[in-house]
Design an enzyme around this catalytic site. Structure first.
Site, PDB file in Angstrom:
ATOM      1  N   GLU A  42      34.597  70.790   6.460  1.00 30.79           N
ATOM      2  CA  GLU A  42      34.088  69.734   7.331  1.00 30.79           C
ATOM      3  C   GLU A  42      35.249  68.773   7.638  1.00 30.79           C
ATOM      4  OE1 GLU A  42      31.797  69.283   9.411  1.00 30.79           O
ATOM      5  OE2 GLU A  42      30.401  71.006   8.596  1.00 30.79           O
ATOM      6  N   TYR A 125      29.216  61.278   9.129  1.00 27.99           N
ATOM      7  CA  TYR A 125      28.977  62.378   9.725  1.00 27.99           C
ATOM      8  C   TYR A 125      29.367  63.362   8.533  1.00 27.99           C
ATOM      9  CZ  TYR A 125      29.997  67.269  11.236  1.00 27.99           C
ATOM     10  OH  TYR A 125      30.048  68.309  11.426  1.00 27.99           O
ATOM     11  N   ASP A 143      28.289  64.048  15.174  1.00 26.47           N
ATOM     12  CA  ASP A 143      29.530  63.889  15.751  1.00 26.47           C
ATOM     13  C   ASP A 143      29.669  64.159  17.123  1.00 26.47           C
ATOM     14  OD1 ASP A 143      29.030  67.020  16.193  1.00 26.47           O
ATOM     15  OD2 ASP A 143      30.974  67.471  15.095  1.00 26.47           O
TER      16      ASP A 143
END
Ligand code: SF4
Length: 370
Positions: A42, A125, A143
């Site tokens: 991520e 996020y 996002d």
């Protein structure tokens, strides 16, 4: 903002999940529910495409297979592994956070929202992504991709740059997550945004939720989401010295290490300097720029003789766009007493040191030529 019918919401969640289960890509971080892998992926995926991330992810996990391995590694090795991905503060923050996890949580990524969101470099996020994907907690991971999909499907015409729009969408995602399906559902949303509901030319005809997509029905799929434009990066013109060594340093090039704080902290680069007449540099006199470089290096205790213009290069950061004019120079003497942050290197030394991509390109093309 609008309220949406329960039917439209159920349809969206059901069809999206079914599509994801049929069509999801086989991505390396999806093969396990390892929170560390998900966290690394991520962070790498922020501002970077999946295709670019995959080889970096493999290399990173091979080199740092666990939180402990990452926490204990020299920062130079971490930056080297990140070299070319850009936004290097992501790598530094990831390592600082890994050290926190090692010390405070025994090397296990925590599953508590506050603990995760307090880790360095982990925003709302990434917190949502880790908690939902790794731990299947019903947390939103919203996002730009997700906001685009939701804006279109639910015909939300609020500016996605506003915090209030994001907060609304986070609440909407929580309502949409089917029970026990947080991990798959959040990944399905991201996948739809990446593969079907793309920024330009969304593939509505093959979209699993097209039937009830309010944006498509209104013919607004191309004009949503509403997004105020970010300021364009500020142009900066810089003169770069590619200094070839003499005597014992013959065949080598002078590089320097950046300061330990700020942009590209501690990475290696060719010496460069802001051009005095920035706006005019594109048409400025090369002799003037070379003279400036000679003077700047002289101040550092390094004598060089600039010779000729070598190449142009550019690099964009989120807030600055560098326009670089590179000049070939020769060291004026066999300098045995360089300042501590300077050194001469040959091509093979580049394997050990981390460079921003633009300097990597310049150095690789130089060493390939000589
Ligand atoms: S129908 Fe089109 S606009 Fe609507 S979610 Fe699907 S791809 Fe996006």
């Amino acid at each position: 903002m609008n309220t949406y019918s329960l039917e439209a919401k159920h349809y969206f969640s059901r069809e999206l999940l079914a599509w994801y289960n049929r069509s999801k890509r086989d991505l390396p971080w999806r093969r396990h529910r390892n929170p560390y892998y998900i966290w690394v992926s991520e962070i790498m995926l922020q501002q970077t495409r999946v295709d670019t991330v995959i080889p970096y992810f493999h290399r990173f996990i091979d080199k740092f297979p666990s939180i402990e391995a990452l926490a204990d590694a020299p920062e130079e090795d971490v930056l080297k592994c990140w070299e070319g991905l850009g936004y290097y503060s992501r790598a530094r923050n990831l390592q600082s956070a890994a050290r926190e996890v090692k010390e405070q949580y025994g090397g296990q990524v925590p599953s508590d929202k506050k603990a995760v969101s307090d880790l360095k470099g982990v925003g709302p996020y990434t917190t949502g992504a880790i908690l939902s994907i790794a731990y299947n907690q019903p947390e939103p991971a919203v996002d730009g991709n997700v906001m685009r999909v939701l804006s279109r499907y639910f015909l939300i015409e609020e500016d996605i740059m506003k915090g209030s729009t994001r907060a609304f969408m986070e609440g909407l995602v929580v309502e949409l997550i089917p029970e026990g399906e947080a991990s798959n559902f959040n990944q399905a949303l991201m996948e739809l945004g990446a593969l079907v509901c793309t920024p330009k030319s969304p593939q509505c005809l093959t979209c699993p939720v097209m039937e009830h997509c309010a944006g498509r029905i209104a013919g607004m799929e191309e004009s949503l989401p509403v997004k105020t434009k970010a300021k364009p990066p500020r142009p900066e013109y810089r003169a770069v010295a590619l200094v070839e060594g003499v005597g014992a340093e013959k065949g080598k090039v002078l590089i320097r290490q950046r300061p330990s704080e700020g942009l590209l902290a501690r990475m290696w680069e060719l010496p460069h300097e802001l051009a005095p007449q920035q706006a005019a540099l594109a048409g400025a006199d090369d002799a003037e720029q070379m003279d400036m470089l000679r003077g700047v290096l002289y101040e550092e205790g390094i004598s060089v003789v600039p010779d000729h213009f070598h190449m142009q290069a550019e690099h964009t950061f989120s807030h600055i766009h560098w326009n670089l004019r590179v000049y070939r120079c020769t060291a004026a003497a066999n300098d045995s007493s360089l300042p501590a942050n300077y050194r001469y290197i040959e091509a093979k030394d580049m394997e050990e040191l981390a460079f921003p991509k633009v300097f990597l390109t310049i150095l690789n093309s130089y060493f390939a030529m000589v």
